[in-house]
Design a protein around this motif. Sequence first.
Motif, PDB file in Angstrom:
ATOM      1  N   GLY A 120       1.092  -0.947  -0.331  1.00 36.74           N
ATOM      2  CA  GLY A 120      -0.274  -0.258   0.077  1.00 36.74           C
ATOM      3  C   GLY A 120       1.005   0.997  -0.249  1.00 36.74           C
ATOM      4  O   GLY A 120       1.739   1.266  -0.498  1.00 36.74           O
ATOM      5  N   GLU A 219      -6.547 -11.374  10.565  1.00 37.42           N
ATOM      6  CA  GLU A 219      -7.393 -11.037  10.161  1.00 37.42           C
ATOM      7  C   GLU A 219      -8.841 -10.553  10.832  1.00 37.42           C
ATOM      8  O   GLU A 219      -9.635 -11.521  10.958  1.00 37.42           O
ATOM      9  CB  GLU A 219      -7.395 -10.505   8.509  1.00 37.42           C
ATOM     10  CG  GLU A 219      -8.030  -8.940   8.688  1.00 37.42           C
ATOM     11  CD  GLU A 219      -7.942  -8.835   7.165  1.00 37.42           C
ATOM     12  OE1 GLU A 219      -7.148  -9.062   6.027  1.00 37.42           O
ATOM     13  OE2 GLU A 219      -8.398  -8.077   6.535  1.00 37.42           O
ATOM     14  N   GLN A 248       1.207   5.993  10.552  1.00 32.58           N
ATOM     15  CA  GLN A 248      -0.369   6.398  10.578  1.00 32.58           C
ATOM     16  C   GLN A 248       0.075   6.771   9.190  1.00 32.58           C
ATOM     17  O   GLN A 248       0.332   8.321   8.999  1.00 32.58           O
ATOM     18  CB  GLN A 248      -1.081   6.972  11.902  1.00 32.58           C
ATOM     19  CG  GLN A 248      -2.099   7.211  10.726  1.00 32.58           C
ATOM     20  CD  GLN A 248      -3.552   7.333  11.945  1.00 32.58           C
ATOM     21  OE1 GLN A 248      -3.498   8.232  13.551  1.00 32.58           O
ATOM     22  NE2 GLN A 248      -4.839   7.137  12.105  1.00 32.58           N
ATOM     23  N   ARG A 252      -6.837   6.105   7.498  1.00 35.81           N
ATOM     24  CA  ARG A 252      -7.881   4.486   6.751  1.00 35.81           C
ATOM     25  C   ARG A 252      -6.481   3.328   6.822  1.00 35.81           C
ATOM     26  O   ARG A 252      -6.522   3.064   6.828  1.00 35.81           O
ATOM     27  CB  ARG A 252      -8.336   4.831   5.993  1.00 35.81           C
ATOM     28  CG  ARG A 252      -9.049   5.147   5.462  1.00 35.81           C
ATOM     29  CD  ARG A 252     -10.102   5.044   3.993  1.00 35.81           C
ATOM     30  NE  ARG A 252      -9.260   6.011   3.349  1.00 35.81           N
ATOM     31  CZ  ARG A 252      -8.451   6.727   3.226  1.00 35.81           C
ATOM     32  NH1 ARG A 252      -8.964   7.949   3.346  1.00 35.81           N
ATOM     33  NH2 ARG A 252      -7.389   7.153   2.340  1.00 35.81           N
ATOM     34  N   ASP A 253      -5.105   3.442   7.247  1.00 37.23           N
ATOM     35  CA  ASP A 253      -4.220   2.738   7.458  1.00 37.23           C
ATOM     36  C   ASP A 253      -2.592   3.344   8.155  1.00 37.23           C
ATOM     37  O   ASP A 253      -2.526   4.577   8.300  1.00 37.23           O
ATOM     38  CB  ASP A 253      -2.901   2.953   5.869  1.00 37.23           C
ATOM     39  CG  ASP A 253      -2.853   1.706   5.255  1.00 37.23           C
ATOM     40  OD1 ASP A 253      -2.876   0.668   6.151  1.00 37.23           O
ATOM     41  OD2 ASP A 253      -2.306   1.376   4.428  1.00 37.23           O
ATOM     42  N   ARG A 412      -0.847  -4.188  10.891  1.00 36.72           N
ATOM     43  CA  ARG A 412      -1.518  -3.454  10.332  1.00 36.72           C
ATOM     44  C   ARG A 412      -3.429  -2.397  10.478  1.00 36.72           C
ATOM     45  O   ARG A 412      -3.913  -4.204  10.740  1.00 36.72           O
ATOM     46  CB  ARG A 412      -1.400  -3.364   8.714  1.00 36.72           C
ATOM     47  CG  ARG A 412      -1.375  -2.388   7.688  1.00 36.72           C
ATOM     48  CD  ARG A 412      -0.875  -2.547   6.407  1.00 36.72           C
ATOM     49  NE  ARG A 412      -1.389  -2.109   5.793  1.00 36.72           N
ATOM     50  CZ  ARG A 412      -1.299  -1.847   4.661  1.00 36.72           C
ATOM     51  NH1 ARG A 412      -0.638  -3.029   4.007  1.00 36.72           N
ATOM     52  NH2 ARG A 412      -1.766  -1.057   3.113  1.00 36.72           N
ATOM     53  N   LYS A 414      -6.005  -1.447   8.489  1.00 35.62           N
ATOM     54  CA  LYS A 414      -6.893  -0.858   7.362  1.00 35.62           C
ATOM     55  C   LYS A 414      -7.853  -1.228   7.649  1.00 35.62           C
ATOM     56  O   LYS A 414      -8.460  -2.290   7.231  1.00 35.62           O
ATOM     57  CB  LYS A 414      -5.647  -2.177   6.544  1.00 35.62           C
ATOM     58  CG  LYS A 414      -5.578  -0.924   5.273  1.00 35.62           C
ATOM     59  CD  LYS A 414      -5.189  -2.796   4.756  1.00 35.62           C
ATOM     60  CE  LYS A 414      -5.038  -1.485   3.177  1.00 35.62           C
ATOM     61  NZ  LYS A 414      -5.108  -3.148   1.910  1.00 35.62           N
ATOM     62  N   GLU A 415      -8.514  -0.322   6.981  1.00 36.46           N
ATOM     63  CA  GLU A 415     -10.405  -0.092   6.750  1.00 36.46           C
ATOM     64  C   GLU A 415     -10.993  -0.954   7.343  1.00 36.46           C
ATOM     65  O   GLU A 415     -11.375  -1.909   6.939  1.00 36.46           O
ATOM     66  CB  GLU A 415     -10.458  -0.793   5.367  1.00 36.46           C
ATOM     67  CG  GLU A 415      -9.120   0.396   4.780  1.00 36.46           C
ATOM     68  CD  GLU A 415      -9.542   1.320   3.893  1.00 36.46           C
ATOM     69  OE1 GLU A 415     -11.057   2.268   3.961  1.00 36.46           O
ATOM     70  OE2 GLU A 415      -9.209   2.112   2.603  1.00 36.46           O
TER      71      GLU A 415
END
Length: 470
Positions: A120, A219, A248, A252-253, A412, A414-415
Amino acid sequence: MTQFIPGYSRACASLDQQLIDTKKRINPLDQRRLIRLETPVEPISALEWLQAQRMLPRTYWRDRDGKAIRAGIGYAVKMPVNVAEVSPLLKTASELLKNCDGDAAIMSAFSFDQQATQWGGFGCGQMVLPRIELVEKNQRHVLAINLLLEPGQVDAELNRARKSLASLQYPTGLPELPMLLGQPVHHPAYNGWQDRVKQLLQAFKRGDMQKVVLSRCSEWKAAHALSPWRLLADWGQREAESFRFGWQLNDRDAFVSCTPERLFQRRGLLLRTEALAGTAPRSEGKAEDQALAQALLNDSKNGHENRLVLEDIHNRLQPLCQQLEHSQDMSLVRLSKVQHLRHTLRGVLKKDSDADLLQTLHPTPAVGGVSRENAMAWLRKHEGYFRGWYAGAAGCIKADSSEFCVTIRSVRIKEGSLQAFAGAGIVAGSNPQAEWQEINAKTSALLSLFKQEDPCLSPVQHPMQAIDQR
Ligand SMILES: C=C(O[C@@H]1C=C(C(=O)O)C=C[C@H]1O)C(=O)O
Ligand SMILES: [Mg+2]
């Protein structure tokens, strides 16, 4: 006389005045240089401060004993890391820092595999000198602003800095952690894990390699937004003797790590590093916990895991050092849910080069394998997912010192989901099920911070199993 410590808005006003004064004293055609302006400030929680700010990226570093805490926002210098460019970047960084007064530090992170470029927006690494920093050191809090002054660009830079200062927010606390929803998805799932471990055991028999650290990404979906800073605050309380690192990219990530492992610490020419490998669970019962510790210290498979790391680090560092020694005995590192074996190394370097140290040490066989080349080639082909910054090197570089941790025990965010990473050193004598339990135990400290919708399947095993089942 007690020193006057200004409140937050007076500290901001003081920095603004310093910016105005700088404009008067700087010749706009002077050559390129870094300037750092600082002011003491009332004690503020660095994590709460980060939570409140708007500028990006937001970065956080805390060394293992908590002596230095640095929270940064935005950037005065930003250097995205490209595969071939790590050495020149680090050289540029150290030249800039050498000509800067004050305590400037470049926050840096490098992915596990420097040949892999995508993760990403994180890419294969980032180096940033934050625009504004809150630093906590020796119980003193300092608010600082960094400027990169280039000939003909001085006014523009000073204006950008004043604008950043005007955007600062006062901290108002950290949001609660969300509940984790449903069951995690594991990459690889248990069957895939078992196959890979068996494949590795065959490769060890053939003599192709001696150790490969195999890992998993798990996840979970989260019920609402997950604050990386809240997570680091809670995680750090659970694992007091850990490095804490956070980056950061945007709302979102984010990537955060609460890791026990030092890659290296360099002070001038003095070097400290360590071999951390070999794991047993912990028990709440004192006698059982002690028995687990003793079994770990006596266990040949775990000893072998650790020795491979120690030998590799020692051999690789030897050419860089005037002197190098390692502890004769292994010590135990006791975390909340697992304990590890550790050897420490100390040395005197020939050159104060962080580029040499990073390239020589990273990735050590605590996260990669032996031989490095064969293990990396195997992992690229067979691990089945891309690690990104997990098991990478993260830390900060200063004019005369630097320190990096290894970002194991990391996530991580993420979203709306949480990706948690954990790996285990596979060597001859490894058992797929015991190694799976070992990575479950490594993830369990993190998981214990969250409420889970379906906690009955949380991966906590009876502590004695991990060693007994081999
Ligand atoms: C790879 C990780 O940890 C590494 C593997 C260990 C082991 O297998 O015993 C112990 C500490 C680290 O060297 C991780 O936590 O993800
Ligand atoms: Mg292990």
